[in-house]
Design an enzyme around this catalytic site. Structure first.
Site, PDB file in Angstrom:
ATOM      1  N   ILE A  14       0.838  -1.201   0.000  1.00 25.19           N
ATOM      2  CA  ILE A  14       0.000   0.000   0.000  1.00 25.19           C
ATOM      3  C   ILE A  14       0.875   1.254   0.000  1.00 25.19           C
ATOM      4  CG2 ILE A  14      -1.428   1.361   1.605  1.00 25.19           C
ATOM      5  CD1 ILE A  14      -3.248  -0.412   0.221  1.00 25.19           C
ATOM      6  N   CYS A 125     -10.198  -1.825   1.205  1.00 20.57           N
ATOM      7  CA  CYS A 125     -10.408  -1.856  -0.247  1.00 20.57           C
ATOM      8  C   CYS A 125     -11.838  -2.308  -0.563  1.00 20.57           C
ATOM      9  CB  CYS A 125      -9.389  -2.780  -0.902  1.00 20.57           C
ATOM     10  SG  CYS A 125      -9.241  -4.392  -0.083  1.00 20.57           S
ATOM     11  N   SER A 156      -1.504  -9.479  -4.086  1.00 21.07           N
ATOM     12  CA  SER A 156      -1.791  -8.073  -3.785  1.00 21.07           C
ATOM     13  C   SER A 156      -2.065  -7.844  -2.299  1.00 21.07           C
ATOM     14  CB  SER A 156      -2.984  -7.583  -4.612  1.00 21.07           C
ATOM     15  OG  SER A 156      -4.174  -8.216  -4.186  1.00 21.07           O
ATOM     16  N   ASN A 164      -3.888  -8.474   9.431  1.00 20.35           N
ATOM     17  CA  ASN A 164      -5.069  -7.678   9.803  1.00 20.35           C
ATOM     18  C   ASN A 164      -6.364  -8.289   9.275  1.00 20.35           C
ATOM     19  OD1 ASN A 164      -3.550  -4.333   9.568  1.00 20.35           O
ATOM     20  ND2 ASN A 164      -3.374  -5.929  11.108  1.00 20.35           N
TER      21      ASN A 164
HETATM   22  N1  LIG Z   1      -3.012  -4.844   0.320  1.00 25.55           N
HETATM   23  C1  LIG Z   1      -4.263  -4.418   0.255  1.00 25.55           C
HETATM   24  O1  LIG Z   1      -5.015  -4.744  -0.657  1.00 25.55           O
HETATM   25  C2  LIG Z   1      -4.800  -3.466   1.287  1.00 25.55           C
HETATM   26  C3  LIG Z   1      -5.949  -2.744   0.976  1.00 25.55           C
HETATM   27  C4  LIG Z   1      -6.467  -1.891   1.939  1.00 25.55           C
HETATM   28  C5  LIG Z   1      -5.868  -1.752   3.176  1.00 25.55           C
HETATM   29  N2  LIG Z   1      -4.755  -2.483   3.452  1.00 25.55           N
HETATM   30  C6  LIG Z   1      -4.132  -2.326   4.785  1.00 25.55           C
HETATM   31  O2  LIG Z   1      -2.913  -1.607   4.637  1.00 25.55           O
HETATM   32  C7  LIG Z   1      -1.945  -2.061   5.610  1.00 25.55           C
HETATM   33  C8  LIG Z   1      -0.672  -2.476   4.877  1.00 25.55           C
HETATM   34  O3  LIG Z   1      -0.976  -3.535   3.998  1.00 25.55           O
HETATM   35  P1  LIG Z   1       0.102  -4.052   2.920  1.00 25.55           P
HETATM   36  O4  LIG Z   1      -0.608  -5.045   2.064  1.00 25.55           O
HETATM   37  O5  LIG Z   1       0.785  -2.880   2.282  1.00 25.55           O
HETATM   38  O6  LIG Z   1       1.129  -4.798   3.889  1.00 25.55           O
HETATM   39  P2  LIG Z   1       2.735  -4.874   3.795  1.00 25.55           P
HETATM   40  O7  LIG Z   1       3.136  -5.038   2.370  1.00 25.55           O
HETATM   41  O8  LIG Z   1       3.140  -5.892   4.792  1.00 25.55           O
HETATM   42  O9  LIG Z   1       3.219  -3.416   4.250  1.00 25.55           O
HETATM   43  C9  LIG Z   1       3.246  -2.964   5.573  1.00 25.55           C
HETATM   44  C10 LIG Z   1       4.523  -2.178   5.757  1.00 25.55           C
HETATM   45  O10 LIG Z   1       4.441  -1.459   6.986  1.00 25.55           O
HETATM   46  C11 LIG Z   1       5.692  -1.564   7.625  1.00 25.55           C
HETATM   47  N3  LIG Z   1       5.503  -1.341   9.048  1.00 25.55           N
HETATM   48  C12 LIG Z   1       4.863  -2.113   9.949  1.00 25.55           C
HETATM   49  N4  LIG Z   1       4.868  -1.534  11.167  1.00 25.55           N
HETATM   50  C13 LIG Z   1       5.530  -0.363  11.018  1.00 25.55           C
HETATM   51  C14 LIG Z   1       5.867   0.713  11.896  1.00 25.55           C
HETATM   52  N5  LIG Z   1       5.534   0.682  13.190  1.00 25.55           N
HETATM   53  N6  LIG Z   1       6.545   1.780  11.402  1.00 25.55           N
HETATM   54  C15 LIG Z   1       6.886   1.825  10.096  1.00 25.55           C
HETATM   55  N7  LIG Z   1       6.604   0.857   9.202  1.00 25.55           N
HETATM   56  C16 LIG Z   1       5.938  -0.228   9.665  1.00 25.55           C
HETATM   57  C17 LIG Z   1       6.169  -2.959   7.293  1.00 25.55           C
HETATM   58  O11 LIG Z   1       7.554  -3.038   7.508  1.00 25.55           O
HETATM   59  P3  LIG Z   1       8.294  -4.433   7.871  1.00 25.55           P
HETATM   60  O12 LIG Z   1       8.725  -4.957   6.529  1.00 25.55           O
HETATM   61  O13 LIG Z   1       9.415  -3.996   8.748  1.00 25.55           O
HETATM   62  O14 LIG Z   1       7.286  -5.315   8.547  1.00 25.55           O
HETATM   63  C18 LIG Z   1       5.779  -3.048   5.823  1.00 25.55           C
HETATM   64  O15 LIG Z   1       6.763  -2.461   4.997  1.00 25.55           O
HETATM   65  C19 LIG Z   1      -2.628  -3.208   6.382  1.00 25.55           C
HETATM   66  O16 LIG Z   1      -3.186  -2.701   7.574  1.00 25.55           O
HETATM   67  C20 LIG Z   1      -3.752  -3.632   5.446  1.00 25.55           C
HETATM   68  O17 LIG Z   1      -4.854  -4.210   6.140  1.00 25.55           O
HETATM   69  C21 LIG Z   1      -4.203  -3.312   2.538  1.00 25.55           C
END
Ligand SMILES: NC(=O)c1ccc[n+]([C@@H]2O[C@H](COP(=O)([O-])OP(=O)(O)OC[C@H]3O[C@@H](n4cnc5c(N)ncnc54)[C@H](OP(=O)(O)O)[C@@H]3O)[C@@H](O)[C@H]2O)c1
Length: 299
Positions: A14, A125, A156, A164
């Site tokens: 994201i 989403c 994705s 989560n």
């Molecule tokens: N993917 C989707 O379709 C989607 C859609 C809507 C909402 N979301 C929400 O968006 C969020 C991220 O999803 P994602 O798919 O992008 O996951 P992701 O690829 O795992 O990305 C999360 C990122 O946040 C970093 N992070 C975690 N805790 C942190 C902190 N305290 N300070 C700074 N960085 C931190 C992680 O770093 P590390 O590598 O160090 O863990 C990772 O780079 C989730 O809550 C998800 O529910 C996702």
């Protein structure tokens, strides 16, 4: 007027899509990309000349970093701590996690709520894709119950999204209830490992309807919602597939059109497109970009 200075917290799926998306608009600039450890991705962004942090949002704010808007793309369980610290600053918090902390906003439904809170929840989403249809149709059909099922490609969903999963289900259901007026709702999601990866798809059903509406009228309502959402998620499509006294169903598909995303990643595109709309409206409301049109987006 200067562009809004934005921090992106979390350089995952994201966060990186937001980064590319913000570079395409001239009224927001990426002031800092904030992670929590020295990842290769952050290192590369630093080498390209972007300001990066390896020590998290709270430490940056404690050291005096100042942003107009903070996009939290980390984790629903991390967000409350981020907000606890950020609420003492002047920054608008745009929460991409399903933390259930901020005021839920879906641009075509209630973007005016951006003016009333400094913590805006983008819900999920699936919420961004289904709530526009439901908000429009519930008012006309008076259903007793609505049900949304969503399927997204496994690639994705980053580790943060998988962690989560419960929050995703609960905050999507709760936002459906809060923003559409339906008395009862169920939301289900599945993650597909199929190859080629499937598009982001949803089936949106309204049952036990108190009223019936002819096909042509429903189709025109669905079309108006599609036109509204396409203003910030151009690959959004919605189609009426069933209209009986028992159930009305609309099939929704979202394709990503951004050059930096595979087309199946519509789940990233719709929530991030909506998040950018929210930040831009905040910028216009707070006078960062006076003279820009401030039209509210309603379907
Ligand atoms: N993917 C989707 O379709 C989607 C859609 C809507 C909402 N979301 C929400 O968006 C969020 C991220 O999803 P994602 O798919 O992008 O996951 P992701 O690829 O795992 O990305 C999360 C990122 O946040 C970093 N992070 C975690 N805790 C942190 C902190 N305290 N300070 C700074 N960085 C931190 C992680 O770093 P590390 O590598 O160090 O863990 C990772 O780079 C989730 O809550 C998800 O529910 C996702």
């Amino acid at each position: 007027m200067p562009a809004l200075r934005a921090a992106i917290v979390g350089a995952g799926l994201i966060g990186m899509d937001l980064f590319h998306r913000i570079r395409e608009v001239d009224d927001i600039e990426v002031a800092m990309i904030i992670g929590r450890s020295r990842t290769r991705r952050l290192g590369q962004l630093g080498e390209q000349g972007y300001a990066v942090s390896y020590r998290g949002l709270v430490e940056e704010l404690d050291d005096g970093a100042d942003f107009d808007v903070i996009f939290d793309a980390t984790d629903a369980r991390t967000h409350p701590g981020h907000w606890e610290r950020a609420r003492t600053t002047r920054s608008l918090m745009v929460d991409l996690t399903p933390s259930h902390v901020g005021v839920p906003v879906v641009p075509v439904v209630n973007i005016d709520h951006v003016r009333h809170s400094m913590n805006i929840s983008m819900v999920s989403c699936a919420g961004q894709a289904s709530i526009p249809i439901l908000a429009k149709l519930v008012a006309h059909l008076a259903p007793g119950y609505v049900e949304v099922t969503a399927t997204a490609a496994s690639s994705s969903f980053g580790p943060g999204t998988r962690r989560n999963a419960n929050e995703f289900i609960e905050s999507t259901r709760d936002a459906i209830l809060e923003l559409t007026g339906s008395p009862s709702a169920k939301f289900m999601a599945s993650v597909s490992p199929a190859r080629p990866a499937p598009d982001f798809r949803l089936s949106v059903s309204l049952a036990d309807c108190g009223r019936q509406v002819p096909d042509a009228d429903l189709e025109s309502l669905v079309q108006s919602v599609q036109d509204g959402v396409r203003r910030y998620s151009p690959g959004y499509s919605a189609r009426l597939t069933c209209n009986t006294p028992e159930v009305v169903t609309v099939d929704v598909a979202v394709q990503a059109v951004a050059a930096t995303l595979p087309s199946h990643a519509g789940n990233l595109e719709i929530i991030n497109g909506a998040a950018v709309q929210v930040a831009r409206l905040h910028g216009r409301s707070s006078g960062q970009r006076q003279g820009q049109p401030g039209a509210l987006m309603t379907a």
